[in-house]
Structures are given as C-alpha cells and as structure tokens.
Design a protein around this motif. Sequence first.
Motif, PDB file in Angstrom:
ATOM      1  N   PRO A 122       0.282  -0.915  -0.211  1.00 42.09           N
ATOM      2  CA  PRO A 122      -0.137   0.384  -0.088  1.00 42.09           C
ATOM      3  C   PRO A 122       0.256   1.231   0.107  1.00 42.09           C
ATOM      4  CG  PRO A 122      -0.730  -1.745   0.995  1.00 42.09           C
ATOM      5  CD  PRO A 122       0.119  -2.096   1.263  1.00 42.09           C
ATOM      6  N   ALA A 123       2.313   1.459   0.581  1.00 39.56           N
ATOM      7  CA  ALA A 123       2.743   2.581   0.985  1.00 39.56           C
ATOM      8  C   ALA A 123       3.410   2.346  -0.947  1.00 39.56           C
ATOM      9  CB  ALA A 123       4.071   2.469   1.847  1.00 39.56           C
ATOM     10  N   LEU A 124       4.136   1.963  -1.301  1.00 41.47           N
ATOM     11  CA  LEU A 124       4.439   2.244  -2.625  1.00 41.47           C
ATOM     12  C   LEU A 124       3.240   2.537  -3.889  1.00 41.47           C
ATOM     13  CD1 LEU A 124       6.370   1.120  -4.824  1.00 41.47           C
ATOM     14  CD2 LEU A 124       6.390  -0.614  -4.741  1.00 41.47           C
ATOM     15  N   GLN A 125       2.028   2.046  -3.160  1.00 40.08           N
ATOM     16  CA  GLN A 125       1.010   2.346  -4.093  1.00 40.08           C
ATOM     17  C   GLN A 125       1.000   3.845  -4.051  1.00 40.08           C
ATOM     18  OE1 GLN A 125      -2.621  -0.245  -4.279  1.00 40.08           O
ATOM     19  NE2 GLN A 125      -1.555  -1.627  -3.904  1.00 40.08           N
ATOM     20  N   ILE A 167       3.113  14.760 -11.714  1.00 38.98           N
ATOM     21  CA  ILE A 167       3.487  14.418 -13.340  1.00 38.98           C
ATOM     22  C   ILE A 167       1.951  15.190 -14.105  1.00 38.98           C
ATOM     23  CG2 ILE A 167       4.243  14.012 -15.360  1.00 38.98           C
ATOM     24  CD1 ILE A 167       5.635  11.813 -13.444  1.00 38.98           C
ATOM     25  N   ASN A 168       1.102  14.842 -13.209  1.00 40.43           N
ATOM     26  CA  ASN A 168      -0.182  15.313 -14.417  1.00 40.43           C
ATOM     27  C   ASN A 168      -0.680  16.524 -14.040  1.00 40.43           C
ATOM     28  OD1 ASN A 168      -0.143  12.677 -16.489  1.00 40.43           O
ATOM     29  ND2 ASN A 168      -1.248  11.782 -14.551  1.00 40.43           N
ATOM     30  N   GLY A 169      -0.152  17.037 -12.516  1.00 42.59           N
ATOM     31  CA  GLY A 169      -0.495  18.618 -12.331  1.00 42.59           C
ATOM     32  C   GLY A 169      -1.454  18.527 -11.422  1.00 42.59           C
ATOM     33  N   CYS A 170      -2.223  17.097 -11.021  1.00 40.35           N
ATOM     34  CA  CYS A 170      -3.771  16.845 -11.029  1.00 40.35           C
ATOM     35  C   CYS A 170      -3.485  17.457  -9.021  1.00 40.35           C
ATOM     36  CB  CYS A 170      -3.774  15.629 -10.752  1.00 40.35           C
ATOM     37  SG  CYS A 170      -5.226  15.287  -9.943  1.00 40.35           S
ATOM     38  N   ALA A 171      -3.598  18.339  -8.658  1.00 48.47           N
ATOM     39  CA  ALA A 171      -3.661  19.546  -6.969  1.00 48.47           C
ATOM     40  C   ALA A 171      -4.753  18.067  -6.496  1.00 48.47           C
ATOM     41  CB  ALA A 171      -4.220  20.611  -7.486  1.00 48.47           C
ATOM     42  N   PHE A 172      -5.869  17.999  -6.403  1.00 53.36           N
ATOM     43  CA  PHE A 172      -6.962  16.899  -6.206  1.00 53.36           C
ATOM     44  C   PHE A 172      -6.135  15.325  -5.547  1.00 53.36           C
ATOM     45  CE2 PHE A 172     -10.019  13.956  -5.966  1.00 53.36           C
ATOM     46  CZ  PHE A 172     -10.924  13.942  -4.373  1.00 53.36           C
ATOM     47  N   CYS A 173      -5.565  14.687  -6.572  1.00 57.57           N
ATOM     48  CA  CYS A 173      -5.101  13.947  -6.759  1.00 57.57           C
ATOM     49  C   CYS A 173      -3.890  13.477  -5.532  1.00 57.57           C
ATOM     50  CB  CYS A 173      -5.006  12.783  -7.656  1.00 57.57           C
ATOM     51  SG  CYS A 173      -6.382  12.688  -8.772  1.00 57.57           S
ATOM     52  N   VAL A 174      -2.670  15.001  -6.675  1.00 54.78           N
ATOM     53  CA  VAL A 174      -1.668  15.027  -5.373  1.00 54.78           C
ATOM     54  C   VAL A 174      -2.079  15.162  -3.956  1.00 54.78           C
ATOM     55  CG1 VAL A 174       0.523  16.575  -4.254  1.00 54.78           C
ATOM     56  CG2 VAL A 174      -0.119  15.992  -6.966  1.00 54.78           C
ATOM     57  N   ASP A 175      -2.887  16.265  -3.281  1.00 57.50           N
ATOM     58  CA  ASP A 175      -3.829  16.292  -2.235  1.00 57.50           C
ATOM     59  C   ASP A 175      -4.318  15.144  -0.983  1.00 57.50           C
ATOM     60  OD1 ASP A 175      -4.295  18.118   0.161  1.00 57.50           O
ATOM     61  OD2 ASP A 175      -6.189  17.391  -0.274  1.00 57.50           O
ATOM     62  N   LEU A 176      -5.032  14.418  -2.110  1.00 62.69           N
ATOM     63  CA  LEU A 176      -5.123  12.718  -1.466  1.00 62.69           C
ATOM     64  C   LEU A 176      -3.756  11.977  -1.066  1.00 62.69           C
ATOM     65  CD1 LEU A 176      -7.616  11.236  -1.310  1.00 62.69           C
ATOM     66  CD2 LEU A 176      -7.432  10.119  -3.802  1.00 62.69           C
ATOM     67  N   HIS A 177      -3.849  11.741  -2.268  1.00 65.91           N
ATOM     68  CA  HIS A 177      -1.879  10.771  -2.260  1.00 65.91           C
ATOM     69  C   HIS A 177      -0.499  10.791  -1.285  1.00 65.91           C
ATOM     70  CE1 HIS A 177      -4.752   8.292  -4.534  1.00 65.91           C
ATOM     71  NE2 HIS A 177      -4.897   9.173  -5.708  1.00 65.91           N
ATOM     72  N   SER A 178      -0.924  12.256  -0.637  1.00 70.22           N
ATOM     73  CA  SER A 178      -0.303  12.928  -0.383  1.00 70.22           C
ATOM     74  C   SER A 178      -0.488  12.945   1.193  1.00 70.22           C
ATOM     75  CB  SER A 178       0.901  14.008  -0.108  1.00 70.22           C
ATOM     76  OG  SER A 178      -0.425  14.961   0.182  1.00 70.22           O
ATOM     77  N   SER A 179      -1.645  12.338   1.792  1.00 72.87           N
ATOM     78  CA  SER A 179      -2.072  12.485   2.792  1.00 72.87           C
ATOM     79  C   SER A 179      -2.751  11.135   3.312  1.00 72.87           C
ATOM     80  CB  SER A 179      -3.349  13.318   2.958  1.00 72.87           C
ATOM     81  OG  SER A 179      -4.401  12.591   3.944  1.00 72.87           O
ATOM     82  N   ASP A 180      -3.337   9.815   2.001  1.00 73.75           N
ATOM     83  CA  ASP A 180      -3.340   9.015   2.164  1.00 73.75           C
ATOM     84  C   ASP A 180      -1.908   8.226   2.543  1.00 73.75           C
ATOM     85  OD1 ASP A 180      -5.903   9.369   2.020  1.00 73.75           O
ATOM     86  OD2 ASP A 180      -6.025   7.900  -0.340  1.00 73.75           O
ATOM     87  N   ALA A 181      -0.711   9.172   2.009  1.00 78.07           N
ATOM     88  CA  ALA A 181       0.175   8.225   2.214  1.00 78.07           C
ATOM     89  C   ALA A 181       1.158   8.369   3.837  1.00 78.07           C
ATOM     90  CB  ALA A 181       1.487   8.769   1.185  1.00 78.07           C
ATOM     91  N   ARG A 182       0.453   9.368   4.171  1.00 75.59           N
ATOM     92  CA  ARG A 182       0.999  10.096   5.589  1.00 75.59           C
ATOM     93  C   ARG A 182       0.404   8.802   6.510  1.00 75.59           C
ATOM     94  NH1 ARG A 182       0.169  14.634   4.132  1.00 75.59           N
ATOM     95  NH2 ARG A 182       1.770  16.271   3.188  1.00 75.59           N
ATOM     96  N   LYS A 183      -0.780   8.444   6.005  1.00 76.06           N
ATOM     97  CA  LYS A 183      -2.416   7.956   7.397  1.00 76.06           C
ATOM     98  C   LYS A 183      -0.930   6.574   7.135  1.00 76.06           C
ATOM     99  CE  LYS A 183      -6.144  10.119   6.094  1.00 76.06           C
ATOM    100  NZ  LYS A 183      -7.463  10.133   5.447  1.00 76.06           N
ATOM    101  N   LYS A 184      -0.386   6.011   6.101  1.00 80.07           N
ATOM    102  CA  LYS A 184       0.483   4.293   5.844  1.00 80.07           C
ATOM    103  C   LYS A 184       1.461   4.891   5.843  1.00 80.07           C
ATOM    104  CE  LYS A 184      -3.035   3.513   2.594  1.00 80.07           C
ATOM    105  NZ  LYS A 184      -3.179   3.628   1.282  1.00 80.07           N
ATOM    106  N   GLY A 185       2.560   5.388   7.265  1.00 80.80           N
ATOM    107  CA  GLY A 185       3.361   5.539   7.587  1.00 80.80           C
ATOM    108  C   GLY A 185       4.370   6.389   7.166  1.00 80.80           C
ATOM    109  N   GLU A 186       4.024   7.398   5.307  1.00 76.45           N
ATOM    110  CA  GLU A 186       4.720   7.355   4.949  1.00 76.45           C
ATOM    111  C   GLU A 186       5.072   9.044   5.548  1.00 76.45           C
ATOM    112  OE1 GLU A 186       7.715   7.609   2.890  1.00 76.45           O
ATOM    113  OE2 GLU A 186       6.112   6.580   1.838  1.00 76.45           O
ATOM    114  N   THR A 187       6.794   9.373   6.128  1.00 75.91           N
ATOM    115  CA  THR A 187       7.601  10.352   6.181  1.00 75.91           C
ATOM    116  C   THR A 187       7.014  11.556   5.616  1.00 75.91           C
ATOM    117  OG1 THR A 187       9.703  10.335   5.373  1.00 75.91           O
ATOM    118  CG2 THR A 187       8.964   9.196   7.133  1.00 75.91           C
ATOM    119  N   GLU A 188       7.943  12.813   5.991  1.00 76.88           N
ATOM    120  CA  GLU A 188       7.543  13.973   5.541  1.00 76.88           C
ATOM    121  C   GLU A 188       8.321  13.946   4.428  1.00 76.88           C
ATOM    122  OE1 GLU A 188       5.042  16.926   5.139  1.00 76.88           O
ATOM    123  OE2 GLU A 188       3.909  15.008   5.507  1.00 76.88           O
ATOM    124  N   ARG A 189       9.381  14.089   5.254  1.00 79.36           N
ATOM    125  CA  ARG A 189      10.614  13.675   4.532  1.00 79.36           C
ATOM    126  C   ARG A 189      10.820  12.955   2.809  1.00 79.36           C
ATOM    127  NH1 ARG A 189      17.184  12.299   6.165  1.00 79.36           N
ATOM    128  NH2 ARG A 189      17.910  13.722   5.621  1.00 79.36           N
TER     129      ARG A 189
END
Length: 145
Positions: free
Chosen positions: A32-35, A45-67
């Motif tokens: 999941p974290a790699l996804q 790459i595609n300049g999708c603000a909605f998806c960048v916001d969503l997937h950075s948030s989802d990645a944090r929830k899956k334990g991804e670091t800010e760095r």
Amino acid sequence: MEQRLDMYKTSPDAIKALVALETAVSKLGIEPALQELVRLRASQINGCAFCVDLHSSDARKKGETERRLNAVTVWRETPFFTPRERAALAWTEALTRIADTHAPDADYADLAEHFTEAERVNLTLAIGLINVWNRLSVAFRKMPA
C-alpha cells in the motif's frame, strides 16, 4: 479555479466502475505505501492538485514520512528510496509520459529485477488507473477539499 462538473453525479455508473477497479487494484499485492508513492508521482507529473493532496495524505496515513513525500519529485537525486521503490517510480514516470518515453527497455529491465511478472502487471494497472483519475480530475477541475 472552479470545478467544471461533478463527474460522480454526471456519470455515476462509469465512476462506480472505476472505483470498483481501484478497489481490485489495491488488493493485487503491491504494498500500500508503494502504491501511494506511485499515485503521488503520477499525479505530480500530471499536475493534478486534487490527487496530489489526496495521495500525499493517504501516504502519511500509511506511515510515509514528510521527508520522503517531499522528495518524491526528486527521487532520483536522493538516497531515501529502496531499489524496488526506484524501479516503481521510474516505471511510473515512463508510463505517465509514455508519448515521450515509449516505456524504455532499461526501465522495464529494472522493473523486472525487482518485481515478479504478476507484480509488473499489477503495478502497471495501478499506474494506468491513477492516470485515468488524474485526467478526469484535471479535465473537470476537481479541487482538494
């Protein structure tokens, strides 16, 4: 920027089918974290603000670091990603920019070194699907909440 239309209301059956595919792809064995890293990189790459916001948030929830999240755009220049993650990110970039890259043999060879055949198909499905979501969200100006 104003949202052009609500694709969920305008074409609910098609969106339900995409959501069902998303659910299926998320269960195909790619961690999941790699996804989330893949979804984030394609969305950048595609300049999708909605998806960048969503997937950075989802990645944090899956334990991804800010760095690491901050370094996704420059992943090649950092030591923060594993060889498997690097192969996935390179494949993501190659497929997201397919008109320019034509899915290079070198990227595929690196992918094959770190992913089984089934994982290669499943990762490619995940990359294709996030590109569909990006195109829909950018086309109809879906905004982060």
